[in-house]
Design an enzyme around this catalytic site. Structure first.
Site, PDB file in Angstrom:
ATOM      1  CB  SER A 278     -80.907  49.553  62.603  1.00  0.00           C
ATOM      2  OG  SER A 278     -80.947  48.294  63.260  1.00  0.00           O
ATOM      3  CE  LYS A 284     -76.549  51.425  64.333  1.00  0.00           C
ATOM      4  NZ  LYS A 284     -75.246  51.818  63.880  1.00  0.00           N
ATOM      5  CD  GLU A 291     -72.559  52.808  55.851  1.00  0.00           C
ATOM      6  OE1 GLU A 291     -73.675  53.278  56.137  1.00  0.00           O
ATOM      7  OE2 GLU A 291     -72.180  51.696  56.221  1.00  0.00           O
TER       8      GLU A 291
END
Ligand code: ARG
Length: 459
Positions: A278, A284, A291
């Site tokens: 991130s 992260k 996804e």
């Protein structure tokens, strides 16, 4: 220049916008190999049937080889004013060999030509998807073998249900991808009839041999009806339907990967190779590939819808609407290929966390059904009643914030006096798992067997 192929009847060329909406060369250049293969087969047949001379057929064959070289090496100049791949190839062939090129289109139309090219292309797409899925199954079966006895909670409604093994869970996807391959194989078998020789819609008066071209192009036989042959896009729809179902399977698996690598689950870890960071939150590691696989199913399904809607209501035979068949198939093939490869990469990359999965089996009363089964087996209590008794035990354990095996014998007997000390071993997660050895079940021995059988069936 655009009127070159049918110029006799036309006094002037198309409007710029007409040319733009009409042209398919921007995408159907992907049919180049198939178009050239189809033309070579057609020319050889015309010569053998005495419709063109052998010398012309030889010139056409050699010329088409040169065109293919130009395309393969990137030297070929695709021209929008020549509309599509068929006319681009033929026009270049004429530049290269002259007169014989003009005989190639005898007893043929772009309608049977494009149907043939496209079938050949879809056939290759099916073979690509099949190979990709087989590689994915290989990765899954290998991992399943290593985790034949890795305990894991099984879920229904995403609520902890009963214990399974990680290997068993992975083999569930091997089955799905196996059916996907079966659907592709079925579609391939139905597709494999050659439209060439159906001409525009009504066949041809020339003494062609459709069996010869069908065989040369690897088809099982020529199509039986010329109108159907140039109007049929079922084969593309079937491919897209199979691709859509497969994409849905990939998407479901992707969703599980997303869940599993969350800190709430911690069932697997993906390495740096399959995660991203991130820009603001330093901790992260996001499962972006999973996804995206999850999302891209939408594209593939969209492609199926797009072609279904383009085809509905079209009268026989060819209508230009059908030129809209290619982009959905190309897009689906690109997307599916990417998703299958990304999924294989993630399966090979993932590091299952045995400890976290085992810990998770301690929560959620995965052994509740085993208590009910024990009451049935050992005490002869009817299952419905046993279910009720177990429900009360679960309620008691929940109130005390403990597991079923943490309840004392006295506590259990306060619910059902005939319960004995012997119940405890039956409630261990291991014995629950090992007892689930019915055919197709998750018990480790069953999974090891299933791994062997899967290798024989699929690889
Ligand atoms: N580019 C056309 C297609 O993709 C080829 C067939 C054109 N046939 C015709 N009658 N205009 O469908």
């Amino acid at each position: 220049a655009a009127s070159q192929m049918w110029g006799g009847r036309f006094a002037s060329g198309p409007a710029a916008i007409m040319e733009k909406i009409n042209a398919s060369i921007g995408f159907d250049k992907r049919l180049a190999d198939q178009d050239i293969a189809g033309s070579k087969a057609h020319a050889a047949m015309l010569a053998r049937q005495g419709i063109i001379s052998q010398a012309d057929a030889d010139a056409i064959r050699d010329g088409l080889d040169r065109v293919k070289e130009e395309i393969d090496s990137g030297r070929f100049e695709f021209k929008v004013e020549l509309e599509d791949i068929h006319m681009n190839v033929e026009a270049r062939l004429a530049e290269l060999i002259g007169e014989p090129a003009k005989r190639l289109h005898t007893a043929r139309s772009r309608n049977d030509q494009v149907a043939t090219d496209f079938k050949l292309w879809v056939r290759d797409a099916i073979d690509r998807a099949d190979a990709g899925l087989k590689a994915l199954q290989t990765a899954l079966i290998d991992l399943a073998e290593q985790h034949a006895d890795t305990l894991m909670p099984g879920f229904t409604h995403l609520q902890a249900a009963q214990p399974v093994t990680f290997g068993h869970h992975l083999l569930a996807y091997v089955e799905m991808f196996g059916r996907d391959r079966g659907r592709l194989t079925d579609a391939r078998a139905r597709l494999n009839e050659c439209p060439l020789g159906s001409a525009a819609l009504a066949g041809t008066p020339y003494p062609i041999d459709r069996f010869m071209t069908a065989e040369a192009l690897g088809f099982n036989r020529p199509t039986a009806n010329s109108l159907d042959a140039v109007s049929d896009r079922d084969f593309a729809l079937e491919y897209l339907a199979a691709a859509s179902i497969c994409a849905v399977h990939l998407s479901r698996f992707a969703e599980e990967i997303v869940l599993w690598c969350s800190v709430q689950f911690r069932f697997i870890r993906l390495s740096d190779a399959f995660t991203t960071g991130s820009s603001i939150m330093p901790q992260k590691k996001n499962p972006d590939a999973a996804e995206l696989v999850r999302a891209k199913a939408g594209r593939v399904i969209g492609m199926l819808n797009s072609l279904l809607i383009a085809m509905k209501g079209l009268p026989l035979a060819y209508s230009k609407d059908m030129q809209e068949d290619k982009e959905p198939v190309f897009e689906a093939d690109d997307t599916l290929g990417l998703c299958i490869a990304a999924m294989e990469g993630m399966v090979r990359d993932m590091e299952p966390n045995r400890e976290a999965m085992r810990e998770a089996t301690a929560r959620g009363f995965l052994n509740a059904t085993d208590l009910a089964d024990w009451l049935v087996r050992e005490l002869g209590i009817p299952f419905r009643e046993a279910h009720h008794i177990t429900g009360r035990a679960v309620k008691m354990a929940e109130e005390k914030r403990v597991g079923l095996t943490d309840l004392s014998l006295a506590e259990l007997q306060s619910i059902e006096p005939r319960i004995s000390e012997a119940v405890y071993p039956a409630l261990s997660i291991e014995s629950s798992l090992n007892s689930r050895s019915s055919y197709g079940g998750p018990a480790p021995d069953r999974v090891r067997e299933a791994v062997k059988v899967a290798r024989e069936r699929f690889l």
